[in-house]
Scaffold this motif. Structure first.
Motif, PDB file in Angstrom:
ATOM      1  N   ARG A   1      -4.670  68.413  30.763  1.00 59.98           N
ATOM      2  CA  ARG A   1      -3.916  67.468  29.922  1.00 59.98           C
ATOM      3  C   ARG A   1      -4.254  67.690  28.449  1.00 59.98           C
ATOM      4  O   ARG A   1      -5.155  68.448  28.116  1.00 59.98           O
ATOM      5  N   THR A   2      -3.516  66.975  27.596  1.00 63.27           N
ATOM      6  CA  THR A   2      -3.839  67.080  26.171  1.00 63.27           C
ATOM      7  C   THR A   2      -5.070  66.206  25.862  1.00 63.27           C
ATOM      8  O   THR A   2      -5.299  65.198  26.530  1.00 63.27           O
TER       9      THR A   2
ATOM     10  N   GLY B   1       0.345  61.941  28.880  1.00 67.61           N
ATOM     11  CA  GLY B   1      -0.119  63.062  28.054  1.00 67.61           C
ATOM     12  C   GLY B   1      -1.588  63.365  28.270  1.00 67.61           C
ATOM     13  O   GLY B   1      -1.972  64.485  28.593  1.00 67.61           O
ATOM     14  N   THR B   2      -2.418  62.330  28.142  1.00 70.79           N
ATOM     15  CA  THR B   2      -3.869  62.548  28.166  1.00 70.79           C
ATOM     16  C   THR B   2      -4.485  62.348  29.546  1.00 70.79           C
ATOM     17  O   THR B   2      -5.603  62.803  29.799  1.00 70.79           O
TER      18      THR B   2
ATOM     19  N   LEU C   1     -11.323  64.968  27.502  1.00 68.72           N
ATOM     20  CA  LEU C   1     -10.261  65.888  27.908  1.00 68.72           C
ATOM     21  C   LEU C   1     -10.173  65.891  29.428  1.00 68.72           C
ATOM     22  O   LEU C   1     -11.097  66.336  30.111  1.00 68.72           O
TER      23      LEU C   1
END
Ligand SMILES: [Fe+2]
Length: 424
Positions: free
Chosen positions: A115-116, A36-37, A111
């Protein structure tokens, strides 16, 4: 104590906890970034001053990372810093945040492009030198991968110190499969950083970190073939502010208000036993300069290896230089000097011999074998315990009594097991 006995206790395989890492665990720790990140291994903020801080992170190869930071918990307003992670530093990056306000909690999040956003983390900046803010910090040392999870770091976080000081043996490069290449050294840091308790502590608490011998090899000396690789891996994985002209210099100092001068010695890479010097001349003169010129009430001198005890690899092996330091403090009547150490895997308050009553506070281990060789019999110990994983906490509140510091030893269950007052 006999050196051979000591090594058996400190380094032997016979004391490893069952079922965790074994000698075969030198295999690669494949740490995948969070899909996710795009981040991995959390954040580490460190070397925080009254107007600056460093933030370390690691992310997917080649990723461009924006760090947002500001003093609102939700980061509704923020400044940014942008870096691309460095494959030459195992896909890590260290951001330097400048222009910060003193005595302020800062929030930040990373960030990775596309990506999130990563989680929000925080640290607190130091008070200015003339500010009589209360200051508290925790310190300890010795995190060995076979003793994961590093549960004691939950207790450090729960104390909400202004910062945490890790006094070395942040990895054990020579245990559980000895590291020989840069990749293998990085792997040791990945394994230790891949720990939920450590990551959650670092998410709220900034660090100052010094290395000791196990970042290279047990009791290593300058000229060791792995010393420069060990140093590079250490600096790739910990945020350490270094002079641009002296990128290998790790010793440094930090000022926390009227109360605290923190002097962090590097007792490893400048050793010259033939000249009875642990610090080397340049560092020793720097130490004298910091001691005599600091207006802080307490000068905490962090020396990873204790001032008394533990044999030739510690200050006992460098009696001439130790005597010179103690004489310097005595002759100039420098008040408020307290030595801080780790490395011997016990908690102790030691009256340093021939020092006019100066104390060395030894904490640890965070997660490593307990010292079963030393005991409380020696009269120099005002307190001694080798029964738990632990850290020490020091609190100075100039608004209440600036000449006193509260010392607490705390175990991994967050129990205070020894308290005393230090007087400047
Ligand atoms: Fe250690």
């Amino acid at each position: 104590m006999k050196r051979r006995e000591f090594l058996k206790v400190m380094g032997g395989a016979g004391v490893a906890l069952p079922g965790l890492w074994s000698a075969s665990s030198c295999a690669q720790a494949i740490i995948k970034a969070d899909p996710g990140t795009g981040l991995s291994l959390g954040y580490v903020s460190g070397d925080v001053g009254s107007d600056s801080a460093l933030v370390w992170l690691r992310a997917e190869a080649d990723s461009r990372v924006t760090l947002r930071y500001g003093n609102e918990p939700g980061l509704a307003q923020f400044q940014t810093s942008v870096r691309t992670v460095d494959a030459g530093a195992d896909h890590s990056a260290i951001f330097s945040l400048e222009g910060l306000a003193p005595s302020t909690r800062y929030y930040y999040r990373a960030l990775v492009e596309g990506r999130t956003p990563g989680p929000i983390a925080s640290f607190v900046t130091a008070p200015r030198a003339d500010d009589n803010h209360k200051v508290s910090f925790c310190f300890s040392g010795d995190t060995r991968q076979g003793y994961k999870p590093f549960t004691v770091m939950h207790a450090v976080r729960a104390q909400r110190p202004d910062f945490f000081l890790h006094l070395g043996d942040t990895i054990y490069a020579d245990r559980n499969g000895a590291a020989r290449s840069l990749e293998e050294f990085w792997n040791k840091y990945r394994i230790n950083r891949d720990d939920a308790a450590a990551q959650s502590c670092f998410r709220e608490t900034s660090v100052y970190v010094m290395w000791d011998d196990h970042e290279v090899e047990d009791d290593y000396m300058p000229g060791h073939p792995l010393a420069s690789i060990g140093r590079k891996a250490f600096l790739d994985y910990w945020p350490v502010r270094r002079p641009a002209t002296e990128p290998e210099q790790i010793y440094r100092a930090a000022r926390w208000g009227r109360a605290v001068e923190l002097i962090i010695l590097d007792p490893r890479q400048y050793r010259a036993p033939d000249r009875s010097s642990m610090l080397g001349r340049t560092q020793k003169e720097w130490l004298f300069d910091r001691l005599v010129n600091s207006s802080a009430t307490f000068k905490f001198v962090a020396t990873t290896v204790p001032m008394a005890g533990g044999g030739k690899d510690r200050w006992d092996g460098y009696p001439k230089e130790r005597a010179e330091i103690l004489r310097y403090i005595r002759e100039r009547k420098i008040p408020g000097v307290v030595f801080l150490s780790a490395d011997l895997h016990y908690a102790a308050v030691t009256r340093i011999p021939k020092s006019n009553g100066l104390l060395d506070i030894t904490a640890g281990p965070l997660a490593a074998p307990l010292n079963r060789v030393t005991n409380s019999a020696n009269r120099r110990y005002q307190f001694f315990l080798a029964e738990n994983f632990n850290f020490a906490k020091i609190t100075v509140d100039p608004k209440v009594n600036g000449n006193e510091a509260l010392l607490e030893f705390i175990d991994q269950d967050n129990r205070v097991f020894h308290t005393r007052t230090l007087r400047a």
